[in-house]
Structure formats: structure tokens, C-alpha cells
Design a protein around this motif. Structure first.
Motif, PDB file in Angstrom:
ATOM      1  N   ASN A 159       0.835  -1.201   0.000  1.00 45.15           N
ATOM      2  CA  ASN A 159       0.000   0.000   0.000  1.00 45.15           C
ATOM      3  C   ASN A 159       0.869   1.250   0.000  1.00 45.15           C
ATOM      4  O   ASN A 159       0.621   2.202  -0.753  1.00 45.15           O
ATOM      5  CB  ASN A 159      -0.919  -0.011   1.212  1.00 45.15           C
ATOM      6  CG  ASN A 159      -1.832   1.204   1.267  1.00 45.15           C
ATOM      7  OD1 ASN A 159      -1.444   2.261   1.760  1.00 45.15           O
ATOM      8  ND2 ASN A 159      -3.034   1.061   0.755  1.00 45.15           N
ATOM      9  N   VAL A 190       2.583   1.631  -3.460  1.00 45.43           N
ATOM     10  CA  VAL A 190       1.688   2.156  -4.498  1.00 45.43           C
ATOM     11  C   VAL A 190       1.552   3.666  -4.371  1.00 45.43           C
ATOM     12  O   VAL A 190       1.577   4.400  -5.359  1.00 45.43           O
ATOM     13  CB  VAL A 190       0.306   1.470  -4.423  1.00 45.43           C
ATOM     14  CG1 VAL A 190      -0.709   2.188  -5.300  1.00 45.43           C
ATOM     15  CG2 VAL A 190       0.422   0.010  -4.847  1.00 45.43           C
ATOM     16  N   SER A 208       3.145   6.027  -7.145  1.00 46.94           N
ATOM     17  CA  SER A 208       2.193   6.853  -7.875  1.00 46.94           C
ATOM     18  C   SER A 208       2.694   8.281  -7.977  1.00 46.94           C
ATOM     19  O   SER A 208       2.618   8.920  -9.022  1.00 46.94           O
ATOM     20  CB  SER A 208       0.824   6.823  -7.194  1.00 46.94           C
ATOM     21  OG  SER A 208       0.235   5.546  -7.291  1.00 46.94           O
ATOM     22  N   THR A 251      -4.881  -1.669  -2.650  1.00 49.79           N
ATOM     23  CA  THR A 251      -5.769  -0.755  -3.370  1.00 49.79           C
ATOM     24  C   THR A 251      -6.748  -0.019  -2.466  1.00 49.79           C
ATOM     25  O   THR A 251      -7.476   0.856  -2.937  1.00 49.79           O
ATOM     26  CB  THR A 251      -6.578  -1.538  -4.420  1.00 49.79           C
ATOM     27  OG1 THR A 251      -7.354  -2.560  -3.763  1.00 49.79           O
ATOM     28  CG2 THR A 251      -5.653  -2.189  -5.439  1.00 49.79           C
ATOM     29  N   LYS A 301      -9.330  -1.400  -1.109  1.00 45.74           N
ATOM     30  CA  LYS A 301     -10.654  -1.965  -1.338  1.00 45.74           C
ATOM     31  C   LYS A 301     -10.989  -2.980  -0.247  1.00 45.74           C
ATOM     32  O   LYS A 301     -10.110  -3.456   0.468  1.00 45.74           O
ATOM     33  CB  LYS A 301     -10.714  -2.658  -2.711  1.00 45.74           C
ATOM     34  CG  LYS A 301     -10.342  -1.754  -3.875  1.00 45.74           C
ATOM     35  CD  LYS A 301     -11.361  -0.654  -4.079  1.00 45.74           C
ATOM     36  CE  LYS A 301     -11.009   0.212  -5.279  1.00 45.74           C
ATOM     37  NZ  LYS A 301     -11.976   1.303  -5.507  1.00 45.74           N
ATOM     38  N   GLU A 314      -8.004  -5.386 -12.353  1.00 46.02           N
ATOM     39  CA  GLU A 314      -7.018  -4.320 -12.225  1.00 46.02           C
ATOM     40  C   GLU A 314      -7.658  -3.071 -11.645  1.00 46.02           C
ATOM     41  O   GLU A 314      -8.789  -2.717 -11.973  1.00 46.02           O
ATOM     42  CB  GLU A 314      -6.400  -4.000 -13.587  1.00 46.02           C
ATOM     43  CG  GLU A 314      -5.222  -3.027 -13.521  1.00 46.02           C
ATOM     44  CD  GLU A 314      -4.448  -2.997 -14.827  1.00 46.02           C
ATOM     45  OE1 GLU A 314      -3.314  -2.522 -14.814  1.00 46.02           O
ATOM     46  OE2 GLU A 314      -4.979  -3.450 -15.846  1.00 46.02           O
ATOM     47  N   VAL A 315      -6.926  -2.426 -10.748  1.00 48.51           N
ATOM     48  CA  VAL A 315      -7.338  -1.137 -10.203  1.00 48.51           C
ATOM     49  C   VAL A 315      -6.210  -0.154 -10.442  1.00 48.51           C
ATOM     50  O   VAL A 315      -5.058  -0.424 -10.106  1.00 48.51           O
ATOM     51  CB  VAL A 315      -7.642  -1.235  -8.691  1.00 48.51           C
ATOM     52  CG1 VAL A 315      -7.883   0.149  -8.112  1.00 48.51           C
ATOM     53  CG2 VAL A 315      -8.863  -2.126  -8.453  1.00 48.51           C
ATOM     54  N   GLY A 357      -4.707   3.563  -9.702  1.00 49.73           N
ATOM     55  CA  GLY A 357      -4.839   4.688  -8.790  1.00 49.73           C
ATOM     56  C   GLY A 357      -4.742   6.015  -9.506  1.00 49.73           C
ATOM     57  O   GLY A 357      -4.482   6.091 -10.709  1.00 49.73           O
ATOM     58  N   VAL A 411      -2.591  -1.847  -9.963  1.00 50.04           N
ATOM     59  CA  VAL A 411      -2.412  -3.093  -9.223  1.00 50.04           C
ATOM     60  C   VAL A 411      -3.305  -4.120  -9.902  1.00 50.04           C
ATOM     61  O   VAL A 411      -4.526  -3.980  -9.911  1.00 50.04           O
ATOM     62  CB  VAL A 411      -2.788  -2.958  -7.739  1.00 50.04           C
ATOM     63  CG1 VAL A 411      -2.582  -4.290  -7.022  1.00 50.04           C
ATOM     64  CG2 VAL A 411      -1.970  -1.866  -7.073  1.00 50.04           C
TER      65      VAL A 411
END
Length: 382
Positions: free
Chosen positions: A286, A289, A293, A330, A332, A343-344, A346, A352
């Protein structure tokens, strides 16, 4: 009656031994030997300095050593792309099997060269089990070089393993590749099982070196601390954290570790506080990411994506661990993920992707085509 009596005695024997088994695992030395299983390997009868005995072409693999900032010496392999071996067969044939100069020259001189840095699971050495099948499959891809290493205490490497040490080892191998002039955008980090925890932590250590989720004893050494994001991080059969994994993990798919305790929050809390190396991959992924990002958005190079793959028939680490890891990465809710890919992406454009496979078990899955396709997708920017 004899069968019932034998079964009853076996049950009593097992129940009496289990508390002793758990108590022994709280001893640091025994715990780390059980976790890393680094003394269990075939190096006593398999010579890793003879890669051809594992199915490689002559001079395709060059063994070499990597030094760490805390002065351990790690045994590593550089696997050349098979097409490169074919094109330079005569020159390679006249070079020494342990001389890195020509293989590294072939890497540096190829403007299309790609590097997969591979982190293997626990137990064994770089050439054990299905690992060599993985290297051969990846090196069949155009311009793709593979670097892999035995962590400290594994195989021919010096030292004894712990969480900070293995992350230090992972960084040392990546820094070695970077020192060759290969930019992060042409490097994919691939991990399987325990190697996924190493890969996640290494990725975070480059994207956010000061993260509080990294061990304070992590040895960075006198290296450039500039932040970096690699082409992709690919995680095969990962887990969200070691304490969470142990609640469902069965040794060899049969012997439960902490599963008998999971209905008692008190006993779980009592035992897990003795776990020395927690490997919190969910939290680290986490954080990775988020950091990646920001960096990818700034550089706009589209790098940093994460691809998780897990087989539904994995009897060592349940695919539920990948569902948890995906949810934590993610933000979620945990949910059952269908076969295929999800796939997600950001806000910072770092994606991811999780891919549930029907077959592959725990170790062989890393040799399967979907992993090779994940590497291809990463380098192609898909």
C-alpha cells in the motif's frame, strides 16, 4: 478395537506434542530456521557452479558474488538471453565460466536489453526445484537477462537470514544491476512466495527509503539514496503478512502451524507477539503504491505497476492471501476474486493487477506462461 485404540493414542500424542511444537517456534534460532529453511537444500549433491547440469546452454549462466553493505557475500547468477548466447557462441566459448566481463558487456551494449531481478522462495538455493525452469523460460524472451541471488545463509552465501538482512540482500542485487547502467525503467522485480515479501520491501525501499514500514536495521550502505521506481513488481503466490499467513499455513500442505489456535484471539495474540520477522507485505505494498504513484506521476514514465498472480490450487499459501494483499494495496474491501485478471489503477496511474489462475500449485506456477506474459506486459508498458 485395535484400530480405534491406535487412532486414539495418535490423537493424544498429537495434542500433547502440538503445544511443545508451538513453544519451540518461539525460540528465535529455531523460528528462523523453520521460516527460512535455508539449511534444506540439494547443494550437497548438486553443483550450482555447473549450470549446464540444470539444463542451460554452455556459458549461458555466469556465477558471481555480490557484496552487501553489512559485509556479507552473496552467491548470484546472471542468465543471458538464449538468443544472445546463440549470436555470441564462439566468443563465449573462449571466456572463463566465472568471468563476468563478456556477459556484462553483452548486456551493456544491447540498447534493448531488459533485466528481470528474481527473488526466490524459502529453502533451497538458486538452482533448486522449479527455479531453473523459471530462468530458462524468461531468458527465452528477447533481450531479457535474468539476475538471481541466494539470500544470506542460503546456498553458498554467507551469514544468517532475517528480515532486514534479506531486504538488504535484495537491494544489493538491484544496486548491482543499476551500477551496470541499466535504468529502473528496464528492470522488473519478480518474487515468488517468500521472494514476494522481499520484492515488495525492496520496491518500497527504493520508492520511499525513509518509510517507517522498513526495518530500522536495514543496511543501505554508502549508496545514492535517490528514489526510483522500476518497470514493474510481479508477485507470484504472495502473502499479506507472516502472522496472518501462519493462521492458515500448513507445512507441506499437511501440518498446520497456528491454524488450531485461530479461533482464540487471546492465544493468537500471545503467540504472534513472538514472531520476529513479520513481513507486513500488505502494508508495504500500500505504501509502495502511494510512493510510486507520486514518482510515476512526476516522471510520467508509466512505471511502477504491480501484477499479482496466484493459483487456486496452491496448497501452501492460500489464494485468499492474494485477495487480502490486493485489498490492502488498493484500499478496497476484501472480496472473492474470480479466475482471470482484475485491475485497479490509482490516481497516480500506478496499477495493481491481480490474476487468479486455476492451476499451478505453489512452486510450479512461477514457470507457467501467465508469469512470462506478465513480464512481457510489463516491459511493453501494458
Amino acid at each position: 478395537m485395535g484400530v480405534l485404540k491406535s487412532g486414539f493414542l495418535f490423537l493424544v500424542f498429537t495434542v500433547c506434542l502440538y503445544p511443545v511444537f508451538v513453544a519451540l517456534l518461539t525460540v528465535p534460532w529455531l523460528q528462523r530456521h523453520a521460516l527460512y529453511a535455508h539449511k534444506i537444500h540439494s547443494g550437497f549433491w548438486h553443483d550450482v557452479n555447473k549450470p549446464e547440469s540444470f539444463g542451460f546452454a554452455a556459458h549461458q549462466v555466469t556465477p558471481f558474488n555480490v557484496s552487501t553493505p553489512d559485509h556479507e557475500v552473496l552467491y548470484a547468477w546472471h542468465i543471458l538471453p538464449l538468443a544472445t548466447v546463440a549470436a555470441n557462441r564462439d566468443a563465449l566459448a573462449t571466456s572463463d565460466a566465472f568471468d563476468q566481463s563478456l556477459p556484462l558487456q553483452l548486456l551493456k551494449s544491447d540498447e534493448q536489453a531488459r533485466v528481470v531481478v528474481n527473488f526466490h522462495g524459502n529453502a533451497g538455493h538458486v538452482a533448486q526445484g522449479w527455479r531453473t525452469d523459471t530462468y530458462r523460460a524468461l531468458s527465452n524472451q528477447p533481450h531479457t537477462h535474468v539476475f538471481t541471488v541466494d539470500y544470506r545463509g542460503f546456498g553458498r552465501s554467507t551469514g544468517a537470514p532475517d528480515e532486514a538482512g534479506l531486504i538488504t540482500d535484495g537491494r544489493a542485487l538491484v544496486n548491482y544491476v543499476l551500477s551496470l547502467g541499466i535504468p529502473p525503467s528496464r528492470i522488473v522485480i519478480l518474487g515468488q512466495s517468500l521472494g514476494t515479501a522481499v520484492a515488495t520491501a525492496v520496491g518500497l525501499s527504493f520508492s520511499d527509503p525513509t518509510s517507517g514500514l522498513l526495518p530500522q536495521s536495514l543496511a543501505y550502505g554508502k549508496v545514492n539514496m535517490d528514489k526510483a521506481v522500476f518497470r514493474s513488481i510481479i508477485l507470484v503466490a504472495p502473502f499479506a503478512s507472516l502472522p496472518d499467513l501462519l493462521l492458515s499455513y500448513r507445512i507441506g500442505g499437511l501440518i498446520p502451524v497456528l491454524a488450531p489456535l485461530r479461533n482464540s484471539a487471546f492465544l493468537v495474540s500471545l503467540v504472534t507477539k513472538y514472531i520476529l520477522d513479520t513481513w507486513p507485505s500488505g502494508l508495504r505494498l500500500n505504501a509502495y503504491v502511494s510512493a510510486a504513484s507520486t514518482l510515476s506521476s512526476t516522471s510520467n514514465n508509466g512505471a511502477g505497476n504491480v501484477h499479482i498472480l496466484h493459483a487456486r490450487d496452491d496448497q501452501d499459501i492460500s489464494f485468499v492471501q492474494s485477495e487480502k494483499l490486493f485489498a490492502m494495496a488498493t484500499g478496497k474491501d476484501v472480496e472473492e476474486l474470480p479466475l482471470g485478471a482484475r485491475e485497479v489503477v490509482g490516481e497516480g496511474k500506478v496499477g495493481v493487477r491481480v490474476e487468479m489462475l486455476e492451476f499451478g500449485m505453489h512452486n510450479r506456477v512461477v514457470t507457467y506462461a501467465p508469469v512470462g506474459l506478465a513480464v512481457m506486459r510489463a516491459f511493453e508498458g501494458v
